[in-house]
Design an enzyme around this catalytic site. Sequence first.
Site: not given
Length: 168
Positions: A126, A139
């Site tokens: 991330d 995402d």
Amino acid sequence: MRLERGSGRLYGMMLALAAVVLVVDQLTKLWAVSTLSDSERVPVIPPLIHFRLLYNAGAAFSLGAGATWLFALAAAAAVIGILYTARRLASTGWALVLGVLLGGAVSHLGDRLFREPGFARGHVVDFIDYGPFVGNVADIALTCGAAAMVLLSLRGVSLARDGEEEPA
């Protein structure tokens, strides 16, 4: 898997979009891992968006970090479910929605299977920090795909050919 007549073009469109999402997600993660240092915050659109490298063992907000293998199974089930559901596509909108969902799910599955610390225990990269959470391109694809899926459903857009409705 047998495709219904006329669904092949839409299925191909879905697979092509999934491949684009997968490649863009993995390339941006490669960039983030090679460029950003752990937890360093790089302003992009201050104070809203920063780049910050994190390795997420869990789901959203790092929930379930001790059950990474369950997320690998869930991603695999999502990939299988999307491929099964898409075999009778009747709508360009649904092909696009399923394409972004498939791309995001395959990318996350790849992270879970092949990244450190090991097979089916890998951590997702991330790096896009939105404040309350940090995510990645997959995402964004999954969130937008889920929202578009709800909109198509509310508008009554058929997923499958007439008389062959598949659950979404």
